[in-house]
Design a protein around this motif. Structure first.
Motif, PDB file in Angstrom:
ATOM      1  N   ILE A   1       0.835  -1.206   0.000  1.00 41.73           N
ATOM      2  CA  ILE A   1       0.000   0.000   0.000  1.00 41.73           C
ATOM      3  C   ILE A   1       0.868   1.254   0.000  1.00 41.73           C
ATOM      4  N   THR A   2       1.981   1.227   0.727  1.00 46.00           N
ATOM      5  CA  THR A   2       2.907   2.362   0.729  1.00 46.00           C
ATOM      6  C   THR A   2       3.476   2.599  -0.669  1.00 46.00           C
ATOM      7  N   ILE A   3       3.871   1.539  -1.347  1.00 46.98           N
ATOM      8  CA  ILE A   3       4.395   1.669  -2.702  1.00 46.98           C
ATOM      9  C   ILE A   3       3.320   2.201  -3.638  1.00 46.98           C
ATOM     10  N   PHE A   4       2.093   1.755  -3.457  1.00 55.65           N
ATOM     11  CA  PHE A   4       0.979   2.262  -4.269  1.00 55.65           C
ATOM     12  C   PHE A   4       0.832   3.775  -4.069  1.00 55.65           C
ATOM     13  N   PHE A   5       0.851   4.222  -2.814  1.00 55.54           N
ATOM     14  CA  PHE A   5       0.707   5.650  -2.543  1.00 55.54           C
ATOM     15  C   PHE A   5       1.906   6.459  -3.037  1.00 55.54           C
ATOM     16  N   ILE A   6       3.094   5.888  -2.996  1.00 54.43           N
ATOM     17  CA  ILE A   6       4.255   6.560  -3.583  1.00 54.43           C
ATOM     18  C   ILE A   6       4.028   6.741  -5.076  1.00 54.43           C
ATOM     19  N   GLY A   7       3.492   5.714  -5.732  1.00 56.79           N
ATOM     20  CA  GLY A   7       3.156   5.822  -7.157  1.00 56.79           C
ATOM     21  C   GLY A   7       2.125   6.919  -7.401  1.00 56.79           C
ATOM     22  N   MET A   8       1.102   6.993  -6.531  1.00 58.34           N
ATOM     23  CA  MET A   8       0.087   8.048  -6.681  1.00 58.34           C
ATOM     24  C   MET A   8       0.715   9.432  -6.550  1.00 58.34           C
ATOM     25  N   ILE A   9       1.580   9.597  -5.575  1.00 56.95           N
ATOM     26  CA  ILE A   9       2.239  10.890  -5.377  1.00 56.95           C
ATOM     27  C   ILE A   9       3.095  11.242  -6.589  1.00 56.95           C
ATOM     28  N   MET A  10       3.751  10.255  -7.159  1.00 54.81           N
ATOM     29  CA  MET A  10       4.544  10.504  -8.375  1.00 54.81           C
ATOM     30  C   MET A  10       3.644  10.939  -9.526  1.00 54.81           C
ATOM     31  N   GLY A  11       2.460  10.338  -9.651  1.00 54.00           N
ATOM     32  CA  GLY A  11       1.516  10.734 -10.695  1.00 54.00           C
ATOM     33  C   GLY A  11       1.048  12.166 -10.519  1.00 54.00           C
ATOM     34  N   ILE A  12       0.739  12.525  -9.281  1.00 60.42           N
ATOM     35  CA  ILE A  12       0.333  13.901  -8.981  1.00 60.42           C
ATOM     36  C   ILE A  12       1.480  14.855  -9.281  1.00 60.42           C
ATOM     37  N   PHE A  13       2.676  14.462  -8.890  1.00 61.26           N
ATOM     38  CA  PHE A  13       3.869  15.271  -9.134  1.00 61.26           C
ATOM     39  C   PHE A  13       4.085  15.502 -10.629  1.00 61.26           C
ATOM     40  N   LEU A  14       3.871  14.473 -11.438  1.00 63.29           N
ATOM     41  CA  LEU A  14       4.040  14.608 -12.894  1.00 63.29           C
ATOM     42  C   LEU A  14       3.097  15.654 -13.484  1.00 63.29           C
ATOM     43  N   VAL A  15       1.845  15.634 -13.054  1.00 61.95           N
ATOM     44  CA  VAL A  15       0.884  16.605 -13.573  1.00 61.95           C
ATOM     45  C   VAL A  15       1.220  18.007 -13.068  1.00 61.95           C
ATOM     46  N   ASN A  16       1.517  18.112 -11.793  1.00 64.99           N
ATOM     47  CA  ASN A  16       1.796  19.428 -11.218  1.00 64.99           C
ATOM     48  C   ASN A  16       3.061  20.060 -11.766  1.00 64.99           C
ATOM     49  N   ASN A  17       4.013  19.259 -12.208  1.00 62.57           N
ATOM     50  CA  ASN A  17       5.273  19.792 -12.724  1.00 62.57           C
ATOM     51  C   ASN A  17       5.392  19.690 -14.242  1.00 62.57           C
ATOM     52  N   ALA A  18       4.285  19.471 -14.904  1.00 59.28           N
ATOM     53  CA  ALA A  18       4.293  19.420 -16.368  1.00 59.28           C
ATOM     54  C   ALA A  18       4.507  20.833 -16.905  1.00 59.28           C
ATOM     55  N   ASP A  19       5.159  20.905 -18.060  1.00 63.89           N
ATOM     56  CA  ASP A  19       5.341  22.226 -18.658  1.00 63.89           C
ATOM     57  C   ASP A  19       4.034  22.688 -19.309  1.00 63.89           C
ATOM     58  N   TYR A  20       4.032  23.893 -19.827  1.00 61.38           N
ATOM     59  CA  TYR A  20       2.809  24.499 -20.365  1.00 61.38           C
ATOM     60  C   TYR A  20       2.197  23.642 -21.470  1.00 61.38           C
ATOM     61  N   THR A  21       2.994  23.133 -22.380  1.00 62.56           N
ATOM     62  CA  THR A  21       2.491  22.329 -23.501  1.00 62.56           C
ATOM     63  C   THR A  21       1.812  21.061 -23.002  1.00 62.56           C
ATOM     64  N   GLN A  22       2.452  20.394 -22.068  1.00 63.21           N
ATOM     65  CA  GLN A  22       1.881  19.159 -21.522  1.00 63.21           C
ATOM     66  C   GLN A  22       0.581  19.435 -20.774  1.00 63.21           C
ATOM     67  N   LYS A  23       0.556  20.507 -19.982  1.00 67.32           N
ATOM     68  CA  LYS A  23      -0.668  20.851 -19.251  1.00 67.32           C
ATOM     69  C   LYS A  23      -1.789  21.198 -20.218  1.00 67.32           C
ATOM     70  N   ASP A  24      -1.446  21.869 -21.307  1.00 67.68           N
ATOM     71  CA  ASP A  24      -2.442  22.215 -22.318  1.00 67.68           C
ATOM     72  C   ASP A  24      -3.007  20.952 -22.976  1.00 67.68           C
ATOM     73  N   GLU A  25      -2.136  19.984 -23.266  1.00 68.76           N
ATOM     74  CA  GLU A  25      -2.593  18.721 -23.846  1.00 68.76           C
ATOM     75  C   GLU A  25      -3.508  17.972 -22.879  1.00 68.76           C
ATOM     76  N   ILE A  26      -3.139  17.968 -21.602  1.00 66.81           N
ATOM     77  CA  ILE A  26      -3.975  17.312 -20.587  1.00 66.81           C
ATOM     78  C   ILE A  26      -5.328  17.999 -20.512  1.00 66.81           C
ATOM     79  N   LEU A  27      -5.319  19.322 -20.457  1.00 64.98           N
ATOM     80  CA  LEU A  27      -6.556  20.096 -20.385  1.00 64.98           C
ATOM     81  C   LEU A  27      -7.447  19.811 -21.588  1.00 64.98           C
ATOM     82  N   ASN A  28      -6.881  19.827 -22.790  1.00 67.57           N
ATOM     83  CA  ASN A  28      -7.659  19.550 -24.002  1.00 67.57           C
ATOM     84  C   ASN A  28      -8.231  18.140 -23.994  1.00 67.57           C
TER      85      ASN A  28
END
Length: 186
Positions: free
Chosen positions: A23-50
């Motif tokens: 479960i700890t490893i699962f939550f570490i993975g979740m935090i990494m996923g959140i981190f990826l979205v939060n630290n995406a550059d403008y182009t990536q965030k725009d693609e996600i938004l679209n």
């Protein structure tokens, strides 16, 4: 049914250390996923938004969604993931890959929730995430945790040469079938 629940709970409590690690490893993975979205550059965030906006529009404009097809595709994907973890548990190098598979599931879930919230606002994103992701994951995640723990237990037994291999593979296979059944509720 009550006896099955008690057996399952006894198994979980008996192996709580492995479950806590998984479960700890699962939550570490979740935090990494959140981190990826939060630290995406403008182009990536725009693609996600679209992408999320298109998905939202498609859901609103579609008269009828073929839920049967979606359920069977989800069930197939879930069962394939359960079988993958079962297989990894039966191999000599499986433990690291079981951990990676659990982290990957966490990463994907964290990334998806974070992308939805970033695209739709906190309130709308949370509601959309709960409605769309909670039903399928409420049974899938415990099933993944269960088969992962069983795979790690089998791997450790094989590595230490202290198990009856046939009995342990049978036990692991039964737990895989239980996990597949649990994940089938999504």
């Amino acid at each position: 049914m009550e006896k099955q629940k008690s057996i399952l709970l006894e198994y979980v409590f008996k192996n709580k250390k492995n479950f806590i690690i998984i479960i700890t490893i699962f939550f570490i993975g979740m935090i990494m996923g959140i981190f990826l979205v939060n630290n995406a550059d403008y182009t990536q965030k725009d693609e996600i938004l679209n992408y999320v906006k298109k998905l939202e529009v498609n859901i609103k404009e579609t008269d009828s969604i073929n839920t049967t097809v979606l359920i069977f595709k989800s069930l197939k994907d879930n069962i394939m993931f359960i079988i993958l973890i079962w297989f990894l548990g039966c191999t000599i190098v499986g433990s690291i890959f079981i951990y990676l598979a659990v982290a990957y599931k966490g990463l994907m879930l964290g990334y998806t929730i974070s992308a939805i919230i970033a695209s739709l606002s906190i309130k709308s994103g949370c509601i959309f995430s709960i409605i769309s992701l909670l039903p399928q994951n409420i049974f899938l995640l415990p099933a993944i945790f269960l088969i992962s723990e069983s795979g790690l237990k089998l791997y450790n037994g094989i590595r230490r040469h202290c198990v009856n291999l046939k009995v342990e593979v049978l036990r692991h296979s039964i737990i895989m079938l239980i996990s597949a059944r649990i994940s089938g509720h999504s």
